[in-house]
Design an enzyme around this catalytic site. Structure first.
Site, mmCIF file in Angstrom:
data_model
loop_
_atom_site.group_PDB
_atom_site.id
_atom_site.type_symbol
_atom_site.label_atom_id
_atom_site.label_comp_id
_atom_site.label_asym_id
_atom_site.label_seq_id
_atom_site.Cartn_x
_atom_site.Cartn_y
_atom_site.Cartn_z
ATOM 1 N N SER A 142 0.863 -1.183 0.000
ATOM 2 C CA SER A 142 0.000 0.000 0.000
ATOM 3 C C SER A 142 0.898 1.230 0.000
ATOM 4 C CB SER A 142 -0.842 -0.008 1.283
ATOM 5 O OG SER A 142 -1.472 1.246 1.492
ATOM 6 N N TYR A 155 -2.423 -1.431 10.380
ATOM 7 C CA TYR A 155 -2.321 -1.518 8.919
ATOM 8 C C TYR A 155 -0.977 -0.955 8.442
ATOM 9 C CZ TYR A 155 -3.956 -1.141 4.028
ATOM 10 O OH TYR A 155 -4.111 -1.269 2.667
HETATM 11 P P1 NAD Z 1 -11.390 -6.416 -0.417
HETATM 12 O O1 NAD Z 1 -11.980 -6.240 0.930
HETATM 13 O O2 NAD Z 1 -12.218 -6.122 -1.641
HETATM 14 O O3 NAD Z 1 -10.784 -7.898 -0.559
HETATM 15 C C1 NAD Z 1 -10.133 -8.530 0.510
HETATM 16 C C2 NAD Z 1 -10.027 -10.013 0.219
HETATM 17 O O4 NAD Z 1 -9.376 -10.643 1.340
HETATM 18 C C3 NAD Z 1 -11.393 -10.690 0.065
HETATM 19 O O5 NAD Z 1 -11.294 -11.696 -0.926
HETATM 20 C C4 NAD Z 1 -11.599 -11.331 1.446
HETATM 21 O O6 NAD Z 1 -12.475 -12.456 1.428
HETATM 22 C C5 NAD Z 1 -10.182 -11.746 1.778
HETATM 23 N N1 NAD Z 1 -9.971 -11.974 3.208
HETATM 24 C C6 NAD Z 1 -10.320 -11.163 4.245
HETATM 25 N N2 NAD Z 1 -9.987 -11.747 5.410
HETATM 26 C C7 NAD Z 1 -9.405 -12.948 5.087
HETATM 27 C C8 NAD Z 1 -8.857 -14.024 5.850
HETATM 28 N N3 NAD Z 1 -8.829 -13.980 7.192
HETATM 29 N N4 NAD Z 1 -8.372 -15.083 5.208
HETATM 30 C C9 NAD Z 1 -8.411 -15.162 3.847
HETATM 31 N N5 NAD Z 1 -8.907 -14.169 3.072
HETATM 32 C C10 NAD Z 1 -9.403 -13.088 3.693
HETATM 33 O O7 NAD Z 1 -10.082 -5.507 -0.402
HETATM 34 P P2 NAD Z 1 -9.209 -4.861 -1.567
HETATM 35 O O8 NAD Z 1 -9.522 -3.422 -1.557
HETATM 36 O O9 NAD Z 1 -9.297 -5.620 -2.835
HETATM 37 O O10 NAD Z 1 -7.748 -5.053 -0.926
HETATM 38 C C11 NAD Z 1 -6.872 -6.105 -1.284
HETATM 39 C C12 NAD Z 1 -5.458 -5.756 -0.811
HETATM 40 O O11 NAD Z 1 -5.067 -4.503 -1.381
HETATM 41 C C13 NAD Z 1 -5.335 -5.589 0.710
HETATM 42 O O12 NAD Z 1 -4.112 -6.131 1.157
HETATM 43 C C14 NAD Z 1 -5.331 -4.072 0.894
HETATM 44 O O13 NAD Z 1 -4.636 -3.691 2.047
HETATM 45 C C15 NAD Z 1 -4.593 -3.653 -0.366
HETATM 46 N N6 NAD Z 1 -4.845 -2.250 -0.730
HETATM 47 C C16 NAD Z 1 -6.124 -1.820 -1.034
HETATM 48 C C17 NAD Z 1 -6.334 -0.485 -1.361
HETATM 49 C C18 NAD Z 1 -7.715 0.064 -1.705
HETATM 50 O O14 NAD Z 1 -7.874 1.304 -1.783
HETATM 51 N N7 NAD Z 1 -8.730 -0.744 -1.938
HETATM 52 C C19 NAD Z 1 -5.244 0.398 -1.376
HETATM 53 C C20 NAD Z 1 -3.967 -0.091 -1.070
HETATM 54 C C21 NAD Z 1 -3.787 -1.407 -0.747
#
Ligand code: NAD
Length: 260
Positions: A142, A155
């Site tokens: 991130s 985080y």
């Molecule tokens: P999201 O919530 O859409 O997806 C998260 C995924 O993780 C889902 O498939 C969920 O089922 C799975 N998950 C949650 N808890 C779990 C567990 N205990 N065991 C197994 N799977 C689990 O989130 P996203 O926005 O797609 O984020 C994905 C990654 O990208 C994360 O690591 C997040 O920190 C990172 N990220 C997201 C953003 C953003 O703005 N969306 C920005 C920077 C980084």
């Protein structure tokens, strides 16, 4: 080049992980999905990846906060797919609270999911990658692996830790054909963020456009969200021969957030 490789993408039932799974299937990779969600929808995703791209698609429901569940998932990958060639550590979660009020159980679960799970999948993937002389490990970190925001202590600490894990993995894997990098997105328009827009607009009596630009994207100079497709294309590039000398890098895709 990627055809016939097996890619395990954690947290791929939604958002960024789902887009990466789709993109790597387009490239001809067999896919192992992981994450929570409606079993019918996950089954449909699995079937659609397999039938649209002629690849094999599997699924593990492992809760990655539990080490034995991770070990079972990796044993499944070994037994059914002959191991993991491309590992994308993507599953993650967030909790927002001041440090002195931060719930200890939230700290523990965020460190377990956003950081320790990536250590466990990496340690269990590397022997097979070393034997094959090829492997790609991509940690979805991130902008918060580089800079902090208040109220996101677990985080930010986990994502900074992921950057350290990335560098050590890159050094240890370098002469075995293994490459490890982290992708550091700014705000990405996932369903999770989409829902926040409508709620925040109501709560603040603003238009949805105002919320996106002036609240969510306050730190993002382009005032545009990163798309899941852009992150997925970046991940696919990192698996391509053109990226063979990119190793141990924290790669921003954040509209200029961390340039400030
Ligand atoms: P999201 O919530 O859409 O997806 C998260 C995924 O993780 C889902 O498939 C969920 O089922 C799975 N998950 C949650 N808890 C779990 C567990 N205990 N065991 C197994 N799977 C689990 O989130 P996203 O926005 O797609 O984020 C994905 C990654 O990208 C994360 O690591 C997040 O920190 C990172 N990220 C997201 C953003 C953003 O703005 N969306 C920005 C920077 C980084």
């Amino acid at each position: 080049m990627m055809k016939g490789k097996t890619a395990l993408i954690t947290g791929s039932t939604s958002g960024i992980g789902k887009a990466i799974a789709t993109r790597l299937a387009e490239e001809g990779c067999n896919i192992i999905l992981n994450g929570f969600g409606d079993s019918g929808e996950i089954d449909a995703l699995k079937r659609s990846l397999a039938s649209s791209h002629g690849v094999v698609a599997g699924y593990s429901s492992a809760d990655l906060t539990r080490v034995p569940a991770i070990e079972n998932m990796m044993a499944y990958a070994e037994a059914e797919f002959g191991g993991v060639d491309i590992l994308v550590n993507n599953a993650g979660m967030q909790h927002v609270a001041p440090i002195d009020e931060f719930p200890v159980d939230k700290w523990n679960v965020i460190i377990a999911l956003n950081l320790s799970a990536a250590f466990h999948t990496t340690r269990l993937s590397m022997p097979g990658m070393k034997t094959k002389g090829w492997g790609r490990i991509i940690n979805i970190a991130s902008a918060h692996a580089k800079v902090a925001s208040p109220f996101k202590v677990a985080y930010v600490a986990a994502k900074h830790g992921l950057s350290g894990l990335t560098k050590v993995t890159a050094l240890e894997g370098a002469t075995y054909g293994i490459r490890c990098n982290s992708i550091c997105p700014g705000y990405v328009f996932t369903p999770l963020v989409e829902n926040q827009v409508a709620d925040t607009a109501k709560a603040r009596n603003m238009t949805e456009e105002q919320v996106k630009k002036d609240v969510l994207l306050a730190a993002q100079p382009t005032k545009e969200f990163v798309t899941v497709e852009q992150v997925a294309a970046f991940a696919a590039f990192l698996c391509s021969p053109a990226a063979d000398q990119i190793n141990g890098a924290d790669l921003s895709i954040d509209g200029g957030w961390t340039a400030q």
